[in-house]
Scaffold this active site. Sequence first.
Site, PDB file in Angstrom:
ATOM      1  N   GLU A   1       0.065 -15.872  -0.295  1.00 41.89           N
ATOM      2  CA  GLU A   1       0.950 -17.000  -0.620  1.00 41.89           C
ATOM      3  C   GLU A   1       0.432 -18.324  -0.031  1.00 41.89           C
ATOM      4  O   GLU A   1       1.155 -19.002   0.724  1.00 41.89           O
ATOM      5  CB  GLU A   1       2.369 -16.724  -0.107  1.00 41.89           C
ATOM      6  CG  GLU A   1       3.018 -15.477  -0.681  1.00 41.89           C
ATOM      7  CD  GLU A   1       3.575 -15.671  -2.085  1.00 41.89           C
ATOM      8  OE1 GLU A   1       3.508 -16.804  -2.607  1.00 41.89           O
ATOM      9  OE2 GLU A   1       4.042 -14.692  -2.675  1.00 41.89           O
TER      10      GLU A   1
ATOM     11  N   GLY B   1       8.798  -7.376  -2.022  1.00 37.11           N
ATOM     12  CA  GLY B   1       8.878  -5.952  -1.794  1.00 37.11           C
ATOM     13  C   GLY B   1       8.067  -5.101  -2.744  1.00 37.11           C
ATOM     14  O   GLY B   1       8.132  -3.864  -2.689  1.00 37.11           O
ATOM     15  N   SER B   2       7.270  -5.735  -3.612  1.00 37.24           N
ATOM     16  CA  SER B   2       6.490  -4.971  -4.595  1.00 37.24           C
ATOM     17  C   SER B   2       5.216  -4.377  -4.005  1.00 37.24           C
ATOM     18  O   SER B   2       4.562  -3.548  -4.647  1.00 37.24           O
ATOM     19  CB  SER B   2       6.140  -5.858  -5.799  1.00 37.24           C
ATOM     20  OG  SER B   2       5.356  -6.973  -5.399  1.00 37.24           O
ATOM     21  N   GLY B   3       4.821  -4.817  -2.799  1.00 41.58           N
ATOM     22  CA  GLY B   3       3.648  -4.241  -2.153  1.00 41.58           C
ATOM     23  C   GLY B   3       2.441  -5.151  -2.069  1.00 41.58           C
ATOM     24  O   GLY B   3       1.365  -4.732  -1.622  1.00 41.58           O
ATOM     25  N   LYS B   4       2.588  -6.410  -2.443  1.00 43.49           N
ATOM     26  CA  LYS B   4       1.447  -7.339  -2.490  1.00 43.49           C
ATOM     27  C   LYS B   4       0.791  -7.526  -1.118  1.00 43.49           C
ATOM     28  O   LYS B   4      -0.427  -7.372  -0.973  1.00 43.49           O
ATOM     29  CB  LYS B   4       1.890  -8.714  -3.022  1.00 43.49           C
ATOM     30  CG  LYS B   4       2.548  -8.700  -4.387  1.00 43.49           C
ATOM     31  CD  LYS B   4       2.831 -10.102  -4.887  1.00 43.49           C
ATOM     32  CE  LYS B   4       3.756 -10.919  -4.008  1.00 43.49           C
ATOM     33  NZ  LYS B   4       5.095 -10.332  -3.872  1.00 43.49           N
ATOM     34  N   THR B   5       1.596  -7.888  -0.128  1.00 44.67           N
ATOM     35  CA  THR B   5       1.046  -8.153   1.202  1.00 44.67           C
ATOM     36  C   THR B   5       0.476  -6.888   1.822  1.00 44.67           C
ATOM     37  O   THR B   5      -0.588  -6.918   2.456  1.00 44.67           O
ATOM     38  CB  THR B   5       2.122  -8.763   2.113  1.00 44.67           C
ATOM     39  OG1 THR B   5       2.542 -10.024   1.574  1.00 44.67           O
ATOM     40  CG2 THR B   5       1.583  -8.979   3.518  1.00 44.67           C
ATOM     41  N   THR B   6       1.147  -5.764   1.630  1.00 47.04           N
ATOM     42  CA  THR B   6       0.627  -4.492   2.151  1.00 47.04           C
ATOM     43  C   THR B   6      -0.742  -4.195   1.567  1.00 47.04           C
ATOM     44  O   THR B   6      -1.675  -3.812   2.285  1.00 47.04           O
ATOM     45  CB  THR B   6       1.598  -3.344   1.825  1.00 47.04           C
ATOM     46  OG1 THR B   6       2.857  -3.592   2.455  1.00 47.04           O
ATOM     47  CG2 THR B   6       1.050  -2.010   2.305  1.00 47.04           C
TER      48      THR B   6
END
Length: 228
Positions: free
Chosen positions: A157, A37-42
């Site tokens: 990932e 939920g930290s924003g990595k994929t976004t």
Amino acid sequence: MLQVVNLSFQYKIDKALDRVNLVVHDGDFLLLTGANGSGKTTLLKILAGLLPVQSGEILFDGKVLSQNDLRMLCGYVFHNPVNQIIGSTLEEDVAFGLENMGVPRSKMHEQVTEILEIFQLSQLKNEDPMSLSAGQAQKLAIASVAVLKPKYLLLDEPTSMLDDLGCHQVNQVLKALNQMGMSIVISTHEIYQFTDLARRVIHLCRGTVDFDGSIDEFISSPIDDVEK
């Protein structure tokens, strides 16, 4: 140089990114990490042109990039390699993107052969991709993007579903691509998988960058929401 300036992004309710600033240098091998939920994929999907820039700018060598520009500059490898498999054989799968780009068949065959050799998949070129091991499937997913020769390769990932052998196989091809000049950006919780390859780590916390430094500095830092 790819530069992210004051980038923010919000889904219907939650803000995923909040004024993110970072730089990806030519030839970088960069880890993007942080808790779920930290924003990595976004962030990766925006860099790859899969999501729009809502607020802020992304620049390449000083030029502001459109969403289509980003799609041409960056290649994206999804978390689950099965989601990217399209062809009925490895050779067809790797050729798919080149066909869409209108690459002549003779040139296409040359490029597909070259990338399959680099990824040590040549002997499997006529096999069904669904028969591959997890490590081989991940290598195929990376090959199908790398054959398009993006300047920046973004991976979400890539080792999370792999055993030690699969991780080693993936790391070997990423090392080779980086040595060939491709910049690598990996979203991961598993920092320890890339300690021999990565030069930098960027850590996101609730959509903002709270660490940007060397991998040695990150391992020594008090940040403890990922596996070092």
